[in-house]
Design a protein around this motif. Structure first.
Motif, PDB file in Angstrom:
ATOM      1  N   LEU A 127      13.404  70.187 -60.480  1.00  0.00           N
ATOM      2  CA  LEU A 127      13.496  70.373 -59.074  1.00  0.00           C
ATOM      3  C   LEU A 127      13.697  69.005 -58.447  1.00  0.00           C
ATOM      4  CD1 LEU A 127      11.409  73.377 -57.931  1.00  0.00           C
ATOM      5  CD2 LEU A 127      13.739  73.364 -58.209  1.00  0.00           C
ATOM      6  N   LYS A 128      13.030  68.056 -58.974  1.00  0.00           N
ATOM      7  CA  LYS A 128      13.100  66.728 -58.253  1.00  0.00           C
ATOM      8  C   LYS A 128      14.523  65.997 -58.370  1.00  0.00           C
ATOM      9  CE  LYS A 128       9.458  64.918 -59.956  1.00  0.00           C
ATOM     10  NZ  LYS A 128       8.446  63.843 -60.369  1.00  0.00           N
ATOM     11  N   ALA A 129      15.511  66.643 -59.153  1.00  0.00           N
ATOM     12  CA  ALA A 129      16.797  66.309 -59.345  1.00  0.00           C
ATOM     13  C   ALA A 129      17.551  66.628 -58.122  1.00  0.00           C
ATOM     14  CB  ALA A 129      17.418  66.705 -60.500  1.00  0.00           C
ATOM     15  N   LEU A 130      17.078  67.522 -57.095  1.00  0.00           N
ATOM     16  CA  LEU A 130      17.630  67.803 -55.787  1.00  0.00           C
ATOM     17  C   LEU A 130      17.540  67.160 -54.765  1.00  0.00           C
ATOM     18  CD1 LEU A 130      17.152  71.686 -56.621  1.00  0.00           C
ATOM     19  CD2 LEU A 130      18.970  70.450 -57.163  1.00  0.00           C
ATOM     20  N   ASP A 131      18.504  66.607 -53.929  1.00  0.00           N
ATOM     21  CA  ASP A 131      18.053  65.711 -52.826  1.00  0.00           C
ATOM     22  C   ASP A 131      16.867  66.295 -52.056  1.00  0.00           C
ATOM     23  OD1 ASP A 131      19.927  63.844 -53.490  1.00  0.00           O
ATOM     24  OD2 ASP A 131      21.363  64.579 -51.995  1.00  0.00           O
ATOM     25  N   GLY A 132      15.893  65.288 -51.872  1.00  0.00           N
ATOM     26  CA  GLY A 132      14.758  65.355 -51.044  1.00  0.00           C
ATOM     27  C   GLY A 132      13.698  66.269 -51.421  1.00  0.00           C
ATOM     28  N   ILE A 133      13.563  66.549 -52.845  1.00  0.00           N
ATOM     29  CA  ILE A 133      12.740  67.279 -53.283  1.00  0.00           C
ATOM     30  C   ILE A 133      11.878  65.984 -54.215  1.00  0.00           C
ATOM     31  CG2 ILE A 133      11.814  69.062 -55.166  1.00  0.00           C
ATOM     32  CD1 ILE A 133      13.413  70.239 -52.566  1.00  0.00           C
ATOM     33  N   ARG A 134      10.395  66.232 -53.964  1.00  0.00           N
ATOM     34  CA  ARG A 134       9.646  64.762 -54.303  1.00  0.00           C
ATOM     35  C   ARG A 134       8.518  65.496 -55.528  1.00  0.00           C
ATOM     36  NH1 ARG A 134      13.463  62.863 -53.068  1.00  0.00           N
ATOM     37  NH2 ARG A 134      14.053  61.379 -51.552  1.00  0.00           N
ATOM     38  N   THR A 135       8.341  66.804 -55.621  1.00  0.00           N
ATOM     39  CA  THR A 135       7.506  67.321 -56.556  1.00  0.00           C
ATOM     40  C   THR A 135       8.032  68.435 -57.155  1.00  0.00           C
ATOM     41  OG1 THR A 135       5.274  68.228 -56.430  1.00  0.00           O
ATOM     42  CG2 THR A 135       6.567  68.507 -54.352  1.00  0.00           C
ATOM     43  N   HIS A 136       7.330  68.690 -58.181  1.00  0.00           N
ATOM     44  CA  HIS A 136       7.721  70.143 -59.045  1.00  0.00           C
ATOM     45  C   HIS A 136       7.077  71.480 -57.915  1.00  0.00           C
ATOM     46  CE1 HIS A 136       3.455  69.501 -59.959  1.00  0.00           C
ATOM     47  NE2 HIS A 136       3.164  70.856 -60.254  1.00  0.00           N
ATOM     48  N   ASP A 137       5.952  70.981 -57.087  1.00  0.00           N
ATOM     49  CA  ASP A 137       5.401  72.037 -56.294  1.00  0.00           C
ATOM     50  C   ASP A 137       6.386  72.320 -55.202  1.00  0.00           C
ATOM     51  OD1 ASP A 137       3.603  74.100 -55.527  1.00  0.00           O
ATOM     52  OD2 ASP A 137       2.233  72.499 -54.522  1.00  0.00           O
ATOM     53  N   ALA A 138       7.574  73.092 -55.465  1.00  0.00           N
ATOM     54  CA  ALA A 138       8.336  73.069 -54.397  1.00  0.00           C
ATOM     55  C   ALA A 138       9.135  74.695 -54.650  1.00  0.00           C
ATOM     56  CB  ALA A 138       9.571  72.041 -54.233  1.00  0.00           C
ATOM     57  N   SER A 150      23.446  80.542 -42.904  1.00  0.00           N
ATOM     58  CA  SER A 150      22.992  79.953 -41.607  1.00  0.00           C
ATOM     59  C   SER A 150      21.778  79.981 -41.042  1.00  0.00           C
ATOM     60  CB  SER A 150      23.902  80.669 -40.521  1.00  0.00           C
ATOM     61  OG  SER A 150      23.838  80.366 -39.383  1.00  0.00           O
ATOM     62  N   GLY A 151      21.153  78.799 -40.521  1.00  0.00           N
ATOM     63  CA  GLY A 151      19.966  78.761 -40.267  1.00  0.00           C
ATOM     64  C   GLY A 151      18.737  78.833 -41.127  1.00  0.00           C
ATOM     65  N   ARG A 152      19.096  78.943 -42.289  1.00  0.00           N
ATOM     66  CA  ARG A 152      18.134  78.625 -43.501  1.00  0.00           C
ATOM     67  C   ARG A 152      18.080  77.461 -44.324  1.00  0.00           C
ATOM     68  NH1 ARG A 152      18.875  83.624 -47.128  1.00  0.00           N
ATOM     69  NH2 ARG A 152      16.782  83.172 -47.897  1.00  0.00           N
ATOM     70  N   GLY A 153      17.473  77.379 -45.458  1.00  0.00           N
ATOM     71  CA  GLY A 153      17.683  76.354 -46.402  1.00  0.00           C
ATOM     72  C   GLY A 153      16.514  75.297 -46.276  1.00  0.00           C
ATOM     73  N   PRO A 154      16.734  74.047 -46.930  1.00  0.00           N
ATOM     74  CA  PRO A 154      17.953  73.706 -47.153  1.00  0.00           C
ATOM     75  C   PRO A 154      18.294  74.185 -48.668  1.00  0.00           C
ATOM     76  CG  PRO A 154      16.065  72.095 -47.987  1.00  0.00           C
ATOM     77  CD  PRO A 154      15.575  73.144 -47.174  1.00  0.00           C
ATOM     78  N   PHE A 155      19.792  74.306 -48.704  1.00  0.00           N
ATOM     79  CA  PHE A 155      20.479  74.996 -49.865  1.00  0.00           C
ATOM     80  C   PHE A 155      21.355  73.920 -50.711  1.00  0.00           C
ATOM     81  CE2 PHE A 155      20.381  78.903 -47.005  1.00  0.00           C
ATOM     82  CZ  PHE A 155      19.468  79.340 -47.989  1.00  0.00           C
ATOM     83  N   PHE A 156      21.235  74.069 -51.884  1.00  0.00           N
ATOM     84  CA  PHE A 156      22.120  73.021 -52.990  1.00  0.00           C
ATOM     85  C   PHE A 156      22.966  73.894 -53.657  1.00  0.00           C
ATOM     86  CE2 PHE A 156      17.675  71.755 -52.472  1.00  0.00           C
ATOM     87  CZ  PHE A 156      17.551  70.293 -51.839  1.00  0.00           C
TER      88      PHE A 156
END
Length: 204
Positions: free
Chosen positions: A121-132, A157-163
């Protein structure tokens, strides 16, 4: 970004996604933001591994018009919806990758795939931990692209962040600030979808 640079990046990305088997036959489409009102997008019906400069078209987001006489990807409205919705999006990759396509059918009733606990999950922008916890919406597939774009806008709309999001039985849309980011997100999500499929098989 210059139109020439956008074309070069899309051609290179096409070779990459084709080499990974994510765009069988003429499946998939790729786009890149040139400026606030213009994107470059692949023409309809092209082998993504054999793209050349004339196969990448300029599309005006305000008028929904493409430069020249060739038709853009049939799903250009889905790309346009994301670019209009989020100015941070600079590139979109749509692939018919195996894991994403299969999982999109198996989990369509849940309307989303939940990804959590994975190191990647840390390959996704802004994710810094597996605990996401990352949600990947699943949208019903259709052939009316105007209706599909409206559905995507309503679901995101209004949710996310989505990748990215899935079209059931169809494939994955993934995006990022740059083409490099979009491709990384597509690769990470495809791998994680494979993990989810394997987990489902084992737990069944």
């Amino acid at each position: 970004m210059t139109p020439t640079a956008a074309v070069e990046q899309i051609v290179a990305a096409g070779r990459l996604v084709a080499a990974r088997g994510w765009t069988p036959a003429t499946a998939g489409n790729l786009s890149l933001r040139i400026d606030a009102g213009t994107i470059a997008i692949t023409a309809s019906g092209m082998d993504k591994g054999a793209l050349a400069a004339p196969d990448v078209l300029s599309y005006d987001l305000a008028t929904n018009q493409v430069a020249g006489s060739r038709p853009p990807s049939a799903e250009v409205l889905l790309h346009a919806e994301r670019y209009r919705a989020d100015s941070r999006i600079g590139a979109i990759v749509h692939v018919h990758s195996h894991n994403a396509t299969v999982l999109s059918r198996l989990a369509v009733a849940e309307r989303e795939v939940v990804l959590d606990g994975y190191e990647l999950l840390k390959a996704l922008d802004g994710i810094r931990t597996h605990d996401a916890r990352v949600l990947v919406p699943i949208l019903a597939n259709g052939q009316d692209m105007t209706a599909m774009a409206e559905l995507a806008a309503a679901r995101l709309s209004g949710r996310g962040p989505f990748f990215g999001y899935l079209l059931a039985g169809h494939g994955l849309y993934a995006w990022g600030r740059t083409m490099t980011d979009a491709l990384r997100h597509a690769e990470a999500l495809e791998f994680l979808m494979g993990c989810e499929l394997e987990r489902m098989r084992i737990e069944r």
